[in-house]
Write a protein that holds these residues in place. Structure first.
Motif, PDB file in Angstrom:
ATOM      1  N   GLY A   1      12.226   6.236   5.582  1.00  0.00           N
ATOM      2  CA  GLY A   1      12.855   5.056   6.172  1.00  0.00           C
ATOM      3  C   GLY A   1      13.347   4.080   5.124  1.00  0.00           C
ATOM      4  N   GLY A   2      13.140   4.411   3.829  1.00  0.00           N
ATOM      5  CA  GLY A   2      13.624   3.545   2.763  1.00  0.00           C
ATOM      6  C   GLY A   2      12.731   2.336   2.532  1.00  0.00           C
ATOM      7  N   ILE A   3      13.211   1.414   1.698  1.00  0.00           N
ATOM      8  CA  ILE A   3      12.423   0.257   1.298  1.00  0.00           C
ATOM      9  C   ILE A   3      12.067  -0.632   2.484  1.00  0.00           C
ATOM     10  N   LYS A   4      12.927  -0.700   3.491  1.00  0.00           N
ATOM     11  CA  LYS A   4      12.616  -1.568   4.631  1.00  0.00           C
ATOM     12  C   LYS A   4      11.406  -1.051   5.412  1.00  0.00           C
ATOM     13  N   ARG A   5      11.341   0.281   5.600  1.00  0.00           N
ATOM     14  CA  ARG A   5      10.178   0.820   6.305  1.00  0.00           C
ATOM     15  C   ARG A   5       8.936   0.750   5.417  1.00  0.00           C
ATOM     16  N   ILE A   6       9.113   0.940   4.108  1.00  0.00           N
ATOM     17  CA  ILE A   6       7.993   0.795   3.179  1.00  0.00           C
ATOM     18  C   ILE A   6       7.437  -0.622   3.255  1.00  0.00           C
ATOM     19  N   ALA A   7       8.341  -1.606   3.299  1.00  0.00           N
ATOM     20  CA  ALA A   7       7.915  -3.000   3.387  1.00  0.00           C
ATOM     21  C   ALA A   7       7.187  -3.277   4.695  1.00  0.00           C
ATOM     22  N   LYS A   8       7.684  -2.716   5.791  1.00  0.00           N
ATOM     23  CA  LYS A   8       7.028  -2.920   7.086  1.00  0.00           C
ATOM     24  C   LYS A   8       5.642  -2.289   7.097  1.00  0.00           C
ATOM     25  N   ALA A   9       5.522  -1.092   6.487  1.00  0.00           N
ATOM     26  CA  ALA A   9       4.217  -0.434   6.415  1.00  0.00           C
ATOM     27  C   ALA A   9       3.249  -1.254   5.570  1.00  0.00           C
ATOM     28  N   ALA A  10       3.732  -1.765   4.440  1.00  0.00           N
ATOM     29  CA  ALA A  10       2.889  -2.585   3.565  1.00  0.00           C
ATOM     30  C   ALA A  10       2.446  -3.863   4.264  1.00  0.00           C
ATOM     31  N   ASP A  11       3.312  -4.401   5.125  1.00  0.00           N
ATOM     32  CA  ASP A  11       3.008  -5.638   5.849  1.00  0.00           C
ATOM     33  C   ASP A  11       1.806  -5.451   6.769  1.00  0.00           C
ATOM     34  N   VAL A  12       1.538  -4.201   7.149  1.00  0.00           N
ATOM     35  CA  VAL A  12       0.388  -3.890   8.009  1.00  0.00           C
ATOM     36  C   VAL A  12      -0.803  -3.421   7.186  1.00  0.00           C
ATOM     37  N   VAL A  13      -0.560  -2.447   6.290  1.00  0.00           N
ATOM     38  CA  VAL A  13      -1.643  -1.797   5.556  1.00  0.00           C
ATOM     39  C   VAL A  13      -2.314  -2.728   4.557  1.00  0.00           C
ATOM     40  N   VAL A  14      -1.525  -3.446   3.776  1.00  0.00           N
ATOM     41  CA  VAL A  14      -2.083  -4.235   2.674  1.00  0.00           C
ATOM     42  C   VAL A  14      -3.009  -5.356   3.154  1.00  0.00           C
ATOM     43  N   PRO A  15      -2.608  -6.172   4.153  1.00  0.00           N
ATOM     44  CA  PRO A  15      -3.555  -7.200   4.614  1.00  0.00           C
ATOM     45  C   PRO A  15      -4.859  -6.610   5.143  1.00  0.00           C
ATOM     46  N   VAL A  16      -4.766  -5.480   5.851  1.00  0.00           N
ATOM     47  CA  VAL A  16      -5.974  -4.848   6.391  1.00  0.00           C
ATOM     48  C   VAL A  16      -6.906  -4.438   5.258  1.00  0.00           C
ATOM     49  N   MET A  17      -6.340  -3.746   4.250  1.00  0.00           N
ATOM     50  CA  MET A  17      -7.196  -3.238   3.171  1.00  0.00           C
ATOM     51  C   MET A  17      -7.743  -4.376   2.311  1.00  0.00           C
ATOM     52  N   ALA A  18      -6.902  -5.353   2.007  1.00  0.00           N
ATOM     53  CA  ALA A  18      -7.333  -6.440   1.131  1.00  0.00           C
ATOM     54  C   ALA A  18      -8.371  -7.322   1.826  1.00  0.00           C
ATOM     55  N   VAL A  19      -8.063  -7.744   3.050  1.00  0.00           N
ATOM     56  CA  VAL A  19      -8.989  -8.621   3.783  1.00  0.00           C
ATOM     57  C   VAL A  19     -10.298  -7.892   4.073  1.00  0.00           C
ATOM     58  N   GLY A  20     -10.210  -6.607   4.437  1.00  0.00           N
ATOM     59  CA  GLY A  20     -11.413  -5.828   4.727  1.00  0.00           C
ATOM     60  C   GLY A  20     -12.324  -5.717   3.517  1.00  0.00           C
TER      61      GLY A  20
END
Length: 476
Positions: free
Chosen positions: A201-220
């Motif tokens: 999906g390119g950088i836009k889908r990568i960014a959308k995935a990071a917007d979900v995954v990164v806060p979950v992993m970092a906050v957890g």
């Protein structure tokens, strides 16, 4: 093959062995002093990126926060869990102090390199941008340095696009096999499928995935560490005192004393936060922002999150537990972190750490994929070549997970990263006056009462800028 391994071993020794880390440290201190401690000056503004009201008003473009989360996802990886544990094992608690120091210095380096990436970014479609060290070398230093941009891009493609993705796949499969007993081939297939769904999906889908995954992993992960601190709050002052005293050799806990603490802290900190290595600027350039410095500040915040927050979490989990014994051998890396966490919470926490490793590694994979794409775009500019690279990376992730021995093929990764870091440092040293002109423009607007400064390319007529990428009309 043996000749190539010997050759790359020499390259690794010439870069990471003795030259690169002192250069990164000295250059970081130079930037910090010459910029007037810019990372401290704008520290309060770093947190503004977390607010939705400070994002761009174009839903089709990459926002500053999305670029932040993609870069955090890339910086935060196995080094934050296993690397910190190794640093403490080899360098003692004092390594943590020097890790903090190099993070504070690295924040300034990251601000400068990511500001340059924004300045020289180019429009890549209707609502997207590309840029990074290859572009600021070409546009900032001129056509005579095109060869240097190619050297940088080749090293970036080899190290991040190919090699490190194999290692990340291996990390995920190993963690899942150890904790859940899942077959490596199954893990590899699942990881490859999820990776393909995101990266095609390119950088836009990568960014959308990071917007979900990164806060979950970092906050957890931060929540787990806060829980450990709360459970052992009475011991926290003594642990901090141990970190400081060991850093200066007042409490010798390891062979090598203060020297080992400094070496391990600086090395692990630089490996973890990547400040100055020239990787994060590729992502920084994708964001739609009003001024280049605003994204530089955001990426400086990324270094803070990676090292001051996430690495410190691992350090406190280990040092507040009873598994780590100074000078003892046999337990290090992710096993030390895993056993330390279990000593606080019980065996169930091993599964939580496995989940953290999985998320950390996956976020690093999608980050590395974009770096590989950007490198290939700098070399060829072919859309078809990028599609072929995406397919190849999916296969590499699977091989790295299913056949751990396959990662030995990518022995060139660390030496290549060393070369690209040296190239990037030379470039930002030569372009530092330009970066400071842009920083001073940002400062002048703030001093004049402008709440959110806007970059006007007309104020920099001597720079080779993409005027379309800096269309000020969108902010009117």
């Amino acid at each position: 093959m043996e000749f190539l391994q010997t050759l790359f071993s020499y390259v690794d020794s010439l870069t990471w062995g003795w030259a690169l880390i002192p250069i990164l440290v000295v250059f970081g201190v130079f930037i910090t002093i010459m910029s007037g401690f810019v990372q401290l000056e704008f520290f309060g503004r770093m947190f503004r990126v977390l607010s939705s009201k400070n994002q761009n008003n174009d839903p089709n473009a990459i926002s500053a926060r999305e670029a932040l989360l993609v870069s955090v996802g890339g910086r935060v990886g196995g080094g934050n869990i296993a690397g910190v544990a190794v640093a403490i094992t080899v360098g003692g608690p004092g390594a943590v102090f020097w890790m903090w120091c190099i993070a504070l210095v690295g924040m300034a380096t990251s601000l400068v390199e990511c500001t340059l990436a924004q300045v020289y970014k180019r429009k890549d479609g209707e609502d997207s941008f590309r840029g990074g060290p290859a572009d600021y070398i070409r546009r900032g230093l001129g056509a005579n340095y095109n060869w240097l941009a190619i050297v940088y891009a080749v090293c970036l493609l080899a190290a991040f696009g190919l090699g490190f993705n194999a290692f990340q796949g291996n990390t995920v499969a190993g963690a899942v096999q150890d904790s859940l007993g899942m077959n490596r081939y199954v893990t590899g297939a699942l990881l490859a499928i999820v990776t393909a769904l995101v990266i095609f999906g390119g950088i836009k889908r990568i960014a959308k995935a990071a917007d979900v995954v990164v806060p979950v992993m970092a906050v957890g992960y931060i929540a787990l560490a806060i829980g450990v601190i709360v459970l052992n709050i009475g011991e926290l002052p003594s642990v901090i005192a141990r970190i400081v005293s060991s850093a200066f050799g007042y409490e010798e806990a390891i062979a090598g004393g203060m020297g080992a603490a400094i070496a391990q802290g600086l090395r692990r900190g630089l490996f973890s936060n990547e400040a100055g290595l020239g990787s994060a600027p590729n992502v920084a350039a994708t964001a739609l922002v009003r001024h280049p410095v605003s994204q530089g500040i955001t990426q400086s915040f990324s270094v803070f999150i990676d090292t001051i927050l996430i690495c410190s979490c691992t350090a406190f989990i280990i040092l507040l537990g009873d598994v780590y014994v100074p000078g003892a051998e046999g337990i290090d890396g992710v096993v030390l972190t895993q056993q330390s966490l279990a000593s606080h919470y019980g065996d169930w926490s091993r599964y939580a750490l496995t989940a953290a490793v999985l998320l950390f590694a996956f976020s690093s994979i999608i980050y590395n994929v974009y770096l590989g794409e950007n490198a290939l775009a700098a070399i060829t500019g072919s859309k078809q070549a990028i599609t072929v690279l995406r397919a190849a990376i999916v296969g590499i992730v699977f091989l790295g997970a299913a056949a751990p021995g396959a990662t030995s093929v990518f022995f060139f990764s660390d030496p290549m990263m060393g070369v690209l870091a040296l190239v990037n440092l030379v470039a930002i040293l030569m372009l530092f006056p330009t970066a400071m002109r842009v920083v001073n423009d940002f400062r002048a607007q703030l001093k004049a009462g402008v709440e959110r400064p806007i970059f006007d390319p007309a104020s920099f007529p001597d720079l080779d800028l993409d005027r379309e990428a800096w269309n000020t009309k969108r902010w009117k």
